[in-house]
Write a protein that holds these residues in place. Structure first.
Motif: not given
Length: 152
Positions: A2, A102-103, A107-111, A123
């Motif tokens: 990343s 979530d961010m 946590k893993d979050y939907d981006d 974040q």
């Protein structure tokens, strides 16, 4: 790999600049004259306060403004949030709030579903549990206002 792992210092610096820009030059700061859904919330732990106003018509957030006092994280988050929710449906705004939550919790979050834009600059707050309430204050106000609106 990343971007965050490849360029941690530069990315952190960029995120800090984005947060400070929203803090010093807040978007959508002010009040809506008439007919706005108004929610006031505060964080008694640190003294942050926000008043969020929204115009919701036909299930869509047409306008959003805020006024408040608090730290750079709190006010920058309110600025970013008002930018991202304007024009969104109530359902999409609430989905964004869940993603942001979530961010903030690391946590893993939907981006993929939504372009988070400047919100991703926040974040790093997840590393500082005491500051999460600062970042989520305006979002909690939005959730409260929209849930009250839906109940009526």
């Amino acid at each position: 790999m990343s971007l965050e792992n490849k360029y941690p210092v530069q990315l952190d610096q960029l995120y800090r600049q984005v947060i400070m820009d929203h803090y010093k030059n807040p978007r959508n700061r002010g009040e809506i004259a008439d007919g706005a859904l108004t929610v006031r919330m505060n964080n008694p732990t640190c003294g942050d306060r926000v008043q969020l106003q929204m115009i919701v018509k036909d299930g869509k957030i047409e306008e959003a403004k805020f006024v408040g006092e608090g730290c750079s994280i709190s006010l920058a988050s309110a600025s970013m949030m008002t930018e991202v929710i304007k024009g969104k449906t109530v359902d999409d705004a609430l989905k964004l709030s869940a993603i942001f939550s979530d961010m903030m919790q690391g946590k893993d979050y939907d981006d993929e579903t939504f372009d988070l834009g400047d919100l991703e600059a926040l974040q790093g707050v997840s590393k500082f549990p005491a500051r999460i309430k600062c970042a989520t204050l305006a979002w909690k106000a939005m959730e409260k206002g929209l849930s009250e609106e839906q109940e009526e």
